[in-house]
Design a protein around this motif. Sequence first.
Motif, PDB file in Angstrom:
ATOM      1  N   GLY A   1      -4.949  38.522  60.650  1.00  0.00           N
ATOM      2  CA  GLY A   1      -4.618  39.210  59.361  1.00  0.00           C
ATOM      3  C   GLY A   1      -3.823  40.284  59.108  1.00  0.00           C
ATOM      4  N   VAL A   2      -3.096  40.833  60.292  1.00  0.00           N
ATOM      5  CA  VAL A   2      -1.884  41.840  60.402  1.00  0.00           C
ATOM      6  C   VAL A   2      -1.278  41.046  60.799  1.00  0.00           C
ATOM      7  N   ALA A   3      -1.135  39.495  61.786  1.00  0.00           N
ATOM      8  CA  ALA A   3       0.111  38.994  62.072  1.00  0.00           C
ATOM      9  C   ALA A   3       0.755  38.181  61.011  1.00  0.00           C
ATOM     10  N   GLU A   4      -0.774  37.891  60.496  1.00  0.00           N
ATOM     11  CA  GLU A   4       0.555  37.091  59.263  1.00  0.00           C
ATOM     12  C   GLU A   4       0.890  37.772  58.372  1.00  0.00           C
ATOM     13  N   GLY A   5       0.544  39.172  58.115  1.00  0.00           N
ATOM     14  CA  GLY A   5       1.472  40.155  57.385  1.00  0.00           C
ATOM     15  C   GLY A   5       3.358  40.286  57.516  1.00  0.00           C
ATOM     16  N   LEU A   6       2.780  40.522  58.835  1.00  0.00           N
ATOM     17  CA  LEU A   6       4.249  41.101  59.567  1.00  0.00           C
ATOM     18  C   LEU A   6       5.408  40.172  60.413  1.00  0.00           C
ATOM     19  N   TRP A   7       4.698  39.128  60.818  1.00  0.00           N
ATOM     20  CA  TRP A   7       5.565  37.819  61.492  1.00  0.00           C
ATOM     21  C   TRP A   7       6.183  37.210  60.916  1.00  0.00           C
ATOM     22  N   GLU A   8       7.787  36.828  61.090  1.00  0.00           N
ATOM     23  CA  GLU A   8       8.783  36.295  60.404  1.00  0.00           C
ATOM     24  C   GLU A   8       9.236  35.335  60.905  1.00  0.00           C
ATOM     25  N   PRO A   9       9.670  34.536  60.477  1.00  0.00           N
ATOM     26  CA  PRO A   9       9.988  33.126  61.497  1.00  0.00           C
ATOM     27  C   PRO A   9      12.021  33.843  62.014  1.00  0.00           C
TER      28      PRO A   9
ATOM     29  N   LEU B   1      11.153  41.038  67.579  1.00  0.00           N
ATOM     30  CA  LEU B   1       9.510  40.788  67.888  1.00  0.00           C
ATOM     31  C   LEU B   1       8.722  41.280  68.297  1.00  0.00           C
ATOM     32  N   PHE B   2       9.352  42.373  69.689  1.00  0.00           N
ATOM     33  CA  PHE B   2       8.744  42.953  70.004  1.00  0.00           C
ATOM     34  C   PHE B   2       7.911  44.530  69.485  1.00  0.00           C
ATOM     35  N   GLU B   3       8.909  44.960  68.136  1.00  0.00           N
ATOM     36  CA  GLU B   3       8.233  45.616  67.534  1.00  0.00           C
ATOM     37  C   GLU B   3       6.745  44.498  66.380  1.00  0.00           C
TER      38      GLU B   3
ATOM     39  N   HIS C   1       4.812  41.827  76.787  1.00  0.00           N
ATOM     40  CA  HIS C   1       5.650  41.112  77.574  1.00  0.00           C
ATOM     41  C   HIS C   1       7.100  40.589  76.737  1.00  0.00           C
ATOM     42  N   VAL C   2       8.009  40.313  76.503  1.00  0.00           N
ATOM     43  CA  VAL C   2       9.273  39.666  75.401  1.00  0.00           C
ATOM     44  C   VAL C   2       9.741  38.547  76.822  1.00  0.00           C
ATOM     45  N   ILE C   3       9.654  37.130  76.634  1.00  0.00           N
ATOM     46  CA  ILE C   3      10.579  36.385  77.253  1.00  0.00           C
ATOM     47  C   ILE C   3      11.696  35.799  76.363  1.00  0.00           C
ATOM     48  N   THR C   4      13.228  36.105  77.124  1.00  0.00           N
ATOM     49  CA  THR C   4      14.492  36.050  77.001  1.00  0.00           C
ATOM     50  C   THR C   4      14.846  35.104  78.112  1.00  0.00           C
TER      51      THR C   4
END
Length: 192
Positions: free
Chosen positions: A135-143, A150-152, A175-178
């Motif tokens: 539910g939360v991810a659907e509201g906050l995630w953007e492409p 992405l970390f935030e 963990h943010v993998i670049t």
Amino acid sequence: MSIMEYNGGSVIAMVGKDCVAIACDLRLGNQALGISSKFEKIFPVTDRIYVGLPGLATDVTTLKERFRYRVNMYTIKEEREIEPETFAHLPVMAGLSKTPSGGLKPFIAATDLIGCLNFAKDFVVAGTASSKLYGVAEGLWEPDLEPEDLFETISQTMLNAVDRDAYSGWGCMVHVITKDKVITRTLKGRMD
């Protein structure tokens, strides 16, 4: 109650622009009884692949060691590093996959308890707070989020979702993998 809820815990992975992020909560409990606030559920497989293992704590430690052994055997036998697509048959994993042109592209996957794979283009979740994470991810995630954005996004998703789940929480590890590095941060959360 499912055995997957006995110790609690939640994991989420998200895709960004040329990066991926994976986060877990830090709570280890015996149902509603809190035992530890420093139980990590995310482990490096290679420099580009991380796996998240929510569920029974004894299974988490056993699987971590078994995966380490299997990946080492794969590396010796195949004489190359394992790719995320090959390693995808696990609860939640995030990594950067090599493209035919030599570049790297984000790759996330998750499985359910019977092994059904979910290759997502946005985010995957697992654990006791999975419905709240969705539910939360659907509201906050953007492409095409940059690594800091992405970390935030993954941090806010995890912290807000586990606040509504009694078996998860007490902070999180992200963990943010670049393509150049892995950024690891530990965040404090509510402990009530």
